[in-house]
Each structure stands twice: as structure tokens, then as C-alpha cells.
Design an enzyme around this catalytic site. Structure first.
Site, PDB file in Angstrom:
ATOM      1  N   SER A  79       0.801  -1.234   0.000  1.00 21.84           N
ATOM      2  CA  SER A  79       0.000   0.000   0.000  1.00 21.84           C
ATOM      3  C   SER A  79       0.823   1.268   0.000  1.00 21.84           C
ATOM      4  O   SER A  79       0.276   2.367   0.128  1.00 21.84           O
ATOM      5  CB  SER A  79      -0.911   0.038   1.231  1.00 21.84           C
ATOM      6  N   THR A 181      -1.453   2.323   4.622  1.00 23.59           N
ATOM      7  CA  THR A 181      -0.802   3.633   4.537  1.00 23.59           C
ATOM      8  C   THR A 181       0.023   3.916   5.772  1.00 23.59           C
ATOM      9  O   THR A 181      -0.425   3.661   6.889  1.00 23.59           O
ATOM     10  CB  THR A 181      -1.894   4.726   4.453  1.00 23.59           C
ATOM     11  N   THR A 199       1.365   6.901   0.716  1.00 23.04           N
ATOM     12  CA  THR A 199       0.511   5.769   0.327  1.00 23.04           C
ATOM     13  C   THR A 199       0.490   5.588  -1.186  1.00 23.04           C
ATOM     14  O   THR A 199       0.745   6.539  -1.948  1.00 23.04           O
ATOM     15  CB  THR A 199      -0.938   6.014   0.810  1.00 23.04           C
ATOM     16  N   ARG A 209      -7.679   8.938  -9.080  1.00 21.22           N
ATOM     17  CA  ARG A 209      -8.242   9.075  -7.731  1.00 21.22           C
ATOM     18  C   ARG A 209      -7.156   9.489  -6.728  1.00 21.22           C
ATOM     19  O   ARG A 209      -6.052   8.973  -6.733  1.00 21.22           O
ATOM     20  CB  ARG A 209      -8.870   7.750  -7.303  1.00 21.22           C
ATOM     21  N   GLY A 211      -6.674  10.148  -2.494  1.00 25.35           N
ATOM     22  CA  GLY A 211      -7.333   9.914  -1.198  1.00 25.35           C
ATOM     23  C   GLY A 211      -7.014  10.992  -0.183  1.00 25.35           C
ATOM     24  O   GLY A 211      -6.692  12.134  -0.520  1.00 25.35           O
ATOM     25  N   THR A 232      -5.312   6.208   8.429  1.00 26.38           N
ATOM     26  CA  THR A 232      -5.314   5.226   7.356  1.00 26.38           C
ATOM     27  C   THR A 232      -6.729   4.669   7.249  1.00 26.38           C
ATOM     28  O   THR A 232      -7.506   4.784   8.188  1.00 26.38           O
ATOM     29  CB  THR A 232      -4.294   4.104   7.646  1.00 26.38           C
ATOM     30  N   GLY A 233      -7.033   4.095   6.102  1.00 31.61           N
ATOM     31  CA  GLY A 233      -8.392   3.595   5.910  1.00 31.61           C
ATOM     32  C   GLY A 233      -8.974   4.150   4.633  1.00 31.61           C
ATOM     33  O   GLY A 233      -8.233   4.595   3.746  1.00 31.61           O
TER      34      GLY A 233
END
Ligand code: ASP
Length: 318
Positions: A79, A181, A199, A209, A211, A232-233
Site C-alpha cells: 500500500s 498507509t 501511500t 483518484r 485519497g 489510514t483507511g
């Protein structure tokens, strides 16, 4: 799904760091002196590297940057950086940011071919009047500043991607478990607080995209008077809540980092439910720290007073 205990046991067995044990969420040691904390227990090598720099009197931002370099260069970290899962078209696109004790920040989004996006983010902060560079512009800036253009898609990441295409008919699926991440916060011996985040973003995302991780206030926020937070998530959740900023604002009101993370997660859950993962670590200027997540599979890494531990986070879901 693995229970948290099994998850921690399983992952603890994988690393080769000076592992001192897994600590229950309720055990709150209050470290004094330099400290480094990072999302995910498998980032103990990163916090150890950061701590080495802090211990020798180094600057918190150098510690953050060098610590984050470890997962960025690790082909097995799927990741972050090299070896990261590509987007659905097979491109590894990276997001990263840093924030220093003066409240200055640098960030890169949708950056390709550069092994250490966190260092490009630092140079954006230090060498330009801007905060955020994106895509081709970020790549050009990196190349002009001596970074090397590299292929970051490893053979195994390519195989995973091809398998994913076969099974998923090109539809991005947001997974609850597939997050890694690194967000890293460090306080140095002069009590200076800095942070960074890096990340490759959500696996098999749409091309283009971006984040939460490179967005100041979402994936990372640092305020040298109060404390810092990073997450993170599912980035889309953090983007809609500016969660790291919120955690720091709670801490500014005198709330302990643990509680600040918990209050932020609960606010997110109230609005958006529990379908996804969002997980945070926070550190205040007194050395108190905390973590909280929606799903129960989150742990984090911590180095201070010559020891490194990985610790299970408390969570909303059990
Ligand atoms: N937060 C990252 C993103 O949404 C992904 C992760 O933490 O795994 O880009």
C-alpha cells in the site's frame, strides 16, 4: 475475518524488529523524550529508524522522512511506494505529504515513478511557494530536483492486479481490510513535532483518484503547540471529515489523544456508518498518545526510550 488477538499474534510473528510485545489498548505508557508513532504495527522498522535519528539529536522532520522511506522502498508493502498495488489500469500512483512545526506543509498527489514521494512532498514545502503539486507537474518537479524515474510496479503487484481484473470485471471495490498507509508523527529532543504520510492509495482505484493521505487536515495534521494526528483507511471518509484536523482540534481543547481519536471516529460512524475502515493515531506535545479505529484490525508502531512496541488499537466495532 481474524479476531484482533489472532491478527496481532499473526502479524507480530512476521517482523524482525526488536519487538517488546503487543500491548493492550488500555495500557497507556506516557513516554518522555523523543518518540515516533506510526499507523500499522508492521511499521516498527519505520519508527525505529525515525527514533535512531531522534535519539542522536536529529530533527523531527528528518526522522519522519527517513522512517517513511522504509515502507516506501519495501516491495512487500502493498500500500506504499514501490510494490504498492496499482490503480485499475495498472499504474502505481502515489500520494504523500509532510507538515512541520511551523505549520508549513508540502504534498504530492497522483505522482508516478518516484520511489520516495514523501521526500518530493518535503521539497515542495521547502523549495516552492506552493503546498500541493499533482500528477505530471509533481513528476516534473521531482525529476528537476534530482529524483530518479523508476518502475514501481513489481512483478507480484502486476500479477495481483491481473488476477483482480479477471475476478472483478474492472469495478473498483473498496475493501475494509486492504489498508496499510503509513502516517508517522515524531517529537525530537527539542520537543519539536513533525509528521508525514505516504501511500499508493486504495488498490485498483479509478485512474486519477486521490485519497486523504496527501490532504492536509484529512490524512495528516500537525500543530506544534498541541499535537498531531494521522490516519489510514478509506480516504473518502477522511476527506469528508478532515479527521486529522478534528483530532488535533479536540486535543487543543485539552482532550487526551486517545479520547480525541475515539470522538472523531464516533462522529464519522454517526454520519457514515461502520461499513469501512478509518483508523488514527495521535500524539500530543506532552508525549501522550492514542489510537482508535472503526474496524478491530488496526494496530500501530511506537518507538521511545530505546524500545519499540506494536500496540493494538481500540475500535468501535469488536
Ligand atoms: N487512506 C488511503 C487512501 O484512501 C488508503 C489506506 O490507508 O490504505 O488512499
Amino acid at each position: 475475518m481474524l479476531s484482533r488477538r489472532k491478527f496481532i499474534k499473526k502479524t507480530a510473528a512476521l517482523g524482525s524488529f526488536s519487538f517488546l510485545g503487543t500491548f493492550a489498548p488500555s495500557e497507556q505508557l506516557k513516554p518522555s523524550g523523543p518518540i515516533a508513532i506510526a499507523t500499522w504495527g508492521n511499521n516498527t522498522k519505520a519508527t525505529e529508524q525515525a527514533y535512531k535519528i531522534l535519539k542522536s539529536g536529529g530533527y523531527a522532520l528528518d526522522a519522519v522522512e527517513q522512517g517513511i522511506h522504509i515502507p516506501e522502498a519495501d516491495p512487500n508493502d502493498t500500500s506504499v511506494g514501490y510494490g504498492g498495488n496499482p490503480d485499475r489500469d495498472g499504474f502505481v500512483t502515489l500520494d504523500a505529504c509532510v507538515m512541520n512545526e511551523k505549520g508549513n506543509a508540502g504534498s504530492v498527489t497522483f505522482l508516478q515513478h518516484i520511489m520516495h514521494p514523501v521526500s518530493v512532498a518535503r521539497q515542495v514545502m521547502e523549495k516552492t511557494p506552493h503546498v500541493l503539486l499533482s500528477g505530471d507537474g509533481a513528476l516534473q518537479f521531482a525529476l528537476q530536483n534530482g529524483f530518479k524515474k523508476e518502475n514501481l510496479l513489481t512483478d507480484s503487484a502486476r500479477e495481483r492486479w491481473l488476477e483482480w481484473i479477471d475476478k472483478n470485471k474492472y469495478t473498483p471495490i473498496i475493501s475494509r481490510n486492504n489498508h496499510d498507509t503509513i502516517g508517522l508523527l515524531a517529537i525530537d529532543s527539542k520537543n519539536t513535532l513533525c509528521g508525514g504520510c505516504s501511500t499508493s492509495g486504495a488498490a485498483y482505484k479509478l485512474h486519477g483518484r486521490v485519497g486523504d493521505s496527501p490532504i492536509i487536515g484529512a490524512g495528516l495534521f500537525v500543530d506544534n503547540e498541541t499535537g498531531g494526528a494521522t490516519g489510514t483507511g478509506l480516504g473518502e471518509l477522511m476527506l469528508k471529515n478532515l479527521s486529522s484536523f478534528l483530532i488535533v482540534e479536540y486535543m487543543r481543547q485539552g482532550i487526551h489523544p486517545q479520547k480525541a481519536c475515539e470522538m472523531t471516529v464516533k462522529r464519522m460512524v454517526k454520519k457514515y456508518g461502520t461499513d469501512h475502515q478509518a483508523a488514527f493515531v495521535a500524539l500530543d506535545k506532552k508525549g501522550n498518545y492514542g489510537a482508535f479505529s472503526i474496524q478491530p484490525n488496526f494496530d500501530y508502531a511506537l518507538s521511545y526510550q530505546d524500545k519499540t512496541i506494536r500496540k493494538a488499537s481500540d475500535s468501535y466495532q469488536h
